[in-house]
Structures are given as C-alpha cells and as structure tokens.
Motif scaffolding. Sequence first.
Motif, PDB file in Angstrom:
ATOM      1  N   LEU A   1      10.068 -15.701  -3.722  1.00 41.72           N
ATOM      2  CA  LEU A   1       9.557 -15.535  -5.234  1.00 41.72           C
ATOM      3  C   LEU A   1       9.347 -14.539  -6.117  1.00 41.72           C
ATOM      4  O   LEU A   1       9.191 -14.634  -6.975  1.00 41.72           O
ATOM      5  N   GLY A   2      10.285 -13.083  -5.532  1.00 39.34           N
ATOM      6  CA  GLY A   2      10.198 -11.723  -5.790  1.00 39.34           C
ATOM      7  C   GLY A   2       9.977 -10.703  -5.320  1.00 39.34           C
ATOM      8  O   GLY A   2      10.296 -11.078  -3.524  1.00 39.34           O
ATOM      9  N   ASP A   3      10.489  -9.748  -5.121  1.00 42.34           N
ATOM     10  CA  ASP A   3      10.595  -8.221  -4.700  1.00 42.34           C
ATOM     11  C   ASP A   3       8.935  -7.847  -4.345  1.00 42.34           C
ATOM     12  O   ASP A   3       8.292  -8.011  -4.740  1.00 42.34           O
ATOM     13  N   ILE A   4       8.735  -7.010  -2.987  1.00 38.85           N
ATOM     14  CA  ILE A   4       7.614  -6.725  -3.006  1.00 38.85           C
ATOM     15  C   ILE A   4       8.410  -5.164  -2.294  1.00 38.85           C
ATOM     16  O   ILE A   4       8.811  -5.657  -0.540  1.00 38.85           O
ATOM     17  N   LEU A   5       8.461  -4.503  -2.633  1.00 39.25           N
ATOM     18  CA  LEU A   5       9.018  -2.679  -2.283  1.00 39.25           C
ATOM     19  C   LEU A   5       7.977  -2.394  -0.935  1.00 39.25           C
ATOM     20  O   LEU A   5       7.340  -2.575  -0.457  1.00 39.25           O
ATOM     21  N   GLY A   6       8.945  -1.429  -0.261  1.00 37.19           N
ATOM     22  CA  GLY A   6       8.482  -0.784   0.819  1.00 37.19           C
ATOM     23  C   GLY A   6       9.044  -1.365   2.419  1.00 37.19           C
ATOM     24  O   GLY A   6       9.995  -2.451   1.848  1.00 37.19           O
ATOM     25  N   SER A   7       8.721  -0.802   3.141  1.00 35.86           N
ATOM     26  CA  SER A   7       8.963  -1.224   4.500  1.00 35.86           C
ATOM     27  C   SER A   7       7.936  -1.769   5.414  1.00 35.86           C
ATOM     28  O   SER A   7       8.256  -1.544   6.526  1.00 35.86           O
ATOM     29  N   ASP A   8       6.638  -0.956   4.994  1.00 35.88           N
ATOM     30  CA  ASP A   8       5.403  -1.123   6.595  1.00 35.88           C
ATOM     31  C   ASP A   8       4.815  -2.990   5.939  1.00 35.88           C
ATOM     32  O   ASP A   8       5.296  -4.220   5.410  1.00 35.88           O
TER      33      ASP A   8
ATOM     34  N   ALA B   1      -0.955  -5.699  -0.479  1.00 33.62           N
ATOM     35  CA  ALA B   1      -0.886  -4.914   0.339  1.00 33.62           C
ATOM     36  C   ALA B   1      -0.179  -3.889   0.805  1.00 33.62           C
ATOM     37  O   ALA B   1       0.174  -4.765   2.051  1.00 33.62           O
ATOM     38  N   THR B   2       0.732  -3.131   0.254  1.00 37.17           N
ATOM     39  CA  THR B   2       1.955  -2.529   1.234  1.00 37.17           C
ATOM     40  C   THR B   2       1.947  -0.979   1.623  1.00 37.17           C
ATOM     41  O   THR B   2       2.540  -0.457   2.318  1.00 37.17           O
ATOM     42  N   GLY B   3      -0.049  -0.456   1.585  1.00 39.44           N
ATOM     43  CA  GLY B   3       0.416   0.792   2.347  1.00 39.44           C
ATOM     44  C   GLY B   3       0.668   1.763   1.045  1.00 39.44           C
ATOM     45  O   GLY B   3       0.233   2.730   1.087  1.00 39.44           O
ATOM     46  N   SER B   4       1.673   1.340  -0.517  1.00 43.18           N
ATOM     47  CA  SER B   4       1.790   1.842  -0.256  1.00 43.18           C
ATOM     48  C   SER B   4       1.428   0.910  -2.341  1.00 43.18           C
ATOM     49  O   SER B   4       0.146   1.413  -3.687  1.00 43.18           O
ATOM     50  N   ALA B   5       1.619  -0.013  -2.663  1.00 41.23           N
ATOM     51  CA  ALA B   5       1.434  -0.556  -3.672  1.00 41.23           C
ATOM     52  C   ALA B   5       1.078  -1.532  -3.733  1.00 41.23           C
ATOM     53  O   ALA B   5       0.899  -2.395  -2.260  1.00 41.23           O
ATOM     54  N   LEU B   6       0.687  -2.707  -4.538  1.00 40.92           N
ATOM     55  CA  LEU B   6      -0.695  -3.536  -4.654  1.00 40.92           C
ATOM     56  C   LEU B   6       0.081  -5.239  -5.612  1.00 40.92           C
ATOM     57  O   LEU B   6       0.752  -4.886  -6.527  1.00 40.92           O
ATOM     58  N   TYR B   7       0.900  -5.982  -4.948  1.00 37.26           N
ATOM     59  CA  TYR B   7       1.233  -7.361  -6.141  1.00 37.26           C
ATOM     60  C   TYR B   7      -0.049  -8.698  -5.493  1.00 37.26           C
ATOM     61  O   TYR B   7      -0.473  -8.467  -4.798  1.00 37.26           O
TER      62      TYR B   7
ATOM     63  N   LEU C   1       3.583 -18.090   3.913  1.00 35.19           N
ATOM     64  CA  LEU C   1       3.949 -17.179   2.652  1.00 35.19           C
ATOM     65  C   LEU C   1       4.553 -15.603   3.802  1.00 35.19           C
ATOM     66  O   LEU C   1       4.032 -15.905   4.807  1.00 35.19           O
ATOM     67  N   CYS C   2       5.727 -15.631   3.304  1.00 37.60           N
ATOM     68  CA  CYS C   2       6.339 -13.618   4.153  1.00 37.60           C
ATOM     69  C   CYS C   2       7.292 -12.980   3.155  1.00 37.60           C
ATOM     70  O   CYS C   2       7.825 -13.380   2.471  1.00 37.60           O
ATOM     71  N   VAL C   3       6.657 -12.361   4.077  1.00 37.28           N
ATOM     72  CA  VAL C   3       7.509 -10.432   3.668  1.00 37.28           C
ATOM     73  C   VAL C   3       8.827 -10.463   4.564  1.00 37.28           C
ATOM     74  O   VAL C   3       8.594 -10.370   5.464  1.00 37.28           O
ATOM     75  N   SER C   4       9.991 -10.967   3.654  1.00 37.14           N
ATOM     76  CA  SER C   4      10.673 -10.250   4.872  1.00 37.14           C
ATOM     77  C   SER C   4      11.565  -9.108   3.786  1.00 37.14           C
ATOM     78  O   SER C   4      12.178  -9.882   2.499  1.00 37.14           O
ATOM     79  N   GLY C   5      11.597  -7.899   4.153  1.00 39.11           N
ATOM     80  CA  GLY C   5      12.867  -6.728   3.536  1.00 39.11           C
ATOM     81  C   GLY C   5      12.212  -6.467   2.682  1.00 39.11           C
ATOM     82  O   GLY C   5      10.909  -6.206   2.659  1.00 39.11           O
TER      83      GLY C   5
END
Length: 240
Positions: free
Chosen positions: A87-94, A108-114, A73-77
């Motif tokens: 798989l879908g959007d993970i908003l934020g930049s942290d 956890a993105t530092g703001s929201a939870l997915y 699993l990788c969060v890119s952008g």
Amino acid sequence: MVAIAFGTGAYRRRAGRFPPFRLVNMFAEQTPANASGPVALLSRPSLTVHSNVGDGPIRGVFSQSGTFDGDVLCVSGGQLYRDSTSLGDILGSDVVSFATSGTEVLIATGSALYRTDGVSVSAVAFPDSAAVLAVAFIAGYFVAVRKDTQKFYWSAVLDGSSWDGLDFASAESSPDNLLDAWVVGDELWLLGANSTEVWVPSGDQDAPFIRVEGRLYDKGIRGSRIAANVDNTLFWTGND
C-alpha cells in the motif's frame, strides 16, 4: 496405586536406545478424574504460510474483523502490505503500533504517524511534528502517546487524520514518561516507565477522558509495544 507421570513435553529417554520423544502440533490437557488417564494429548493443525511480504524484518501484523474485510495488514521493512499487496511506505525500523476505527487504521512507528484506508497509506500531520510511540482507539477517538512526554492526544471524532495541538492530557500521578497505550474493555490503560494509570471516557467533548481514582499501579512497562490484550486482560513486560 501410584500414578506414573505422563510426558507432556519433548524429552529424551534415559533408559534404552529409544529416540527422543517429540510433541509436534500437540498439547497435553488434564482429563476428568473418572477418565482412563491423568492427561490426554490433543492434536492441532500445524502453522501454514499466509503470505510472503517484502524483505523484512516484520515490524508489525494487524487484523480485525470488520476492518478491511479482515485482511491482514503487515509492515515489512519500509512497506505496508494488505495481505500481499503493498500500500505504500512506512519509514523507520522499529516495531509499530496499530489502531482502527473500522474504516481507517493508524500506525505509529515510534517516530511518525501514518494512516491507511486500505487502499493507500499517508503520513499524518501530528502537533509539533512530534514523534508518536503508540496509538489506540476508544469511544470514537484515536489516542496517541507523544514520545518523551507524559502527554497523550486525542483526534477529532472518527477522524484519525485530524489532530489539534490543544487536545491532550497528561498522566501526572508519577513523573515518568508514557511508553504505551492500550484499550481494555471500556478503559484506556496508559503505561509509563514506572507506573500505569487507567482512564475512561467522560462524555465531555472538551475533555473526553478522565482518570479513574484508585487505579494507579506502581508498575511500569519496560518499553514500547511489548504489551498484549488477551481475553480482556492486559499483559506486559514490567519495568522490573
């Protein structure tokens, strides 16, 4: 006979017109006393490209045997990828924090939870719509650190989508805010700005975690998501 030190890293020779000596995909290892030399150079395969995902930056990478067939699993952008499939959007930049029960992964993105089941991704309703700095999984519960507080929350058993606003405890030995949470063996390590506490599962459904007496450390963490669990030992950049 005086032993001559062997070059164990890249260096430029000072004598003669020899080219710089480079260790590429090799490392030096101490040899036994009865061997021919003090060290041996061992070769290792070079790094290879796994996949190209999104436009970056890479905010987090996660893989665990038994979870989604070990896929990465990788969060890119602003996107979550499973290997090279979005798989879908993970908003934020942290930088993000991952935790898994084996059948689902929370991010956890530092703001929201997915949450993702490996097929799609969705936002998780967290109490008070509060920001979540970090997540962990221990003893059947997901644990989430609420931003700008000493509080950590736990989910319903084996259900990362269900959170009760009353299911929380506070790390109160020091007045600093929590910044991260990690599982080491059967312990939950809660890292604050100036201190670190260790909690363990209690077996009590109403209060599933209890702090271990005598395991308060007067050393905090410099920021969120800058720790690593290596061989059952937690490493982090301290507040000093």
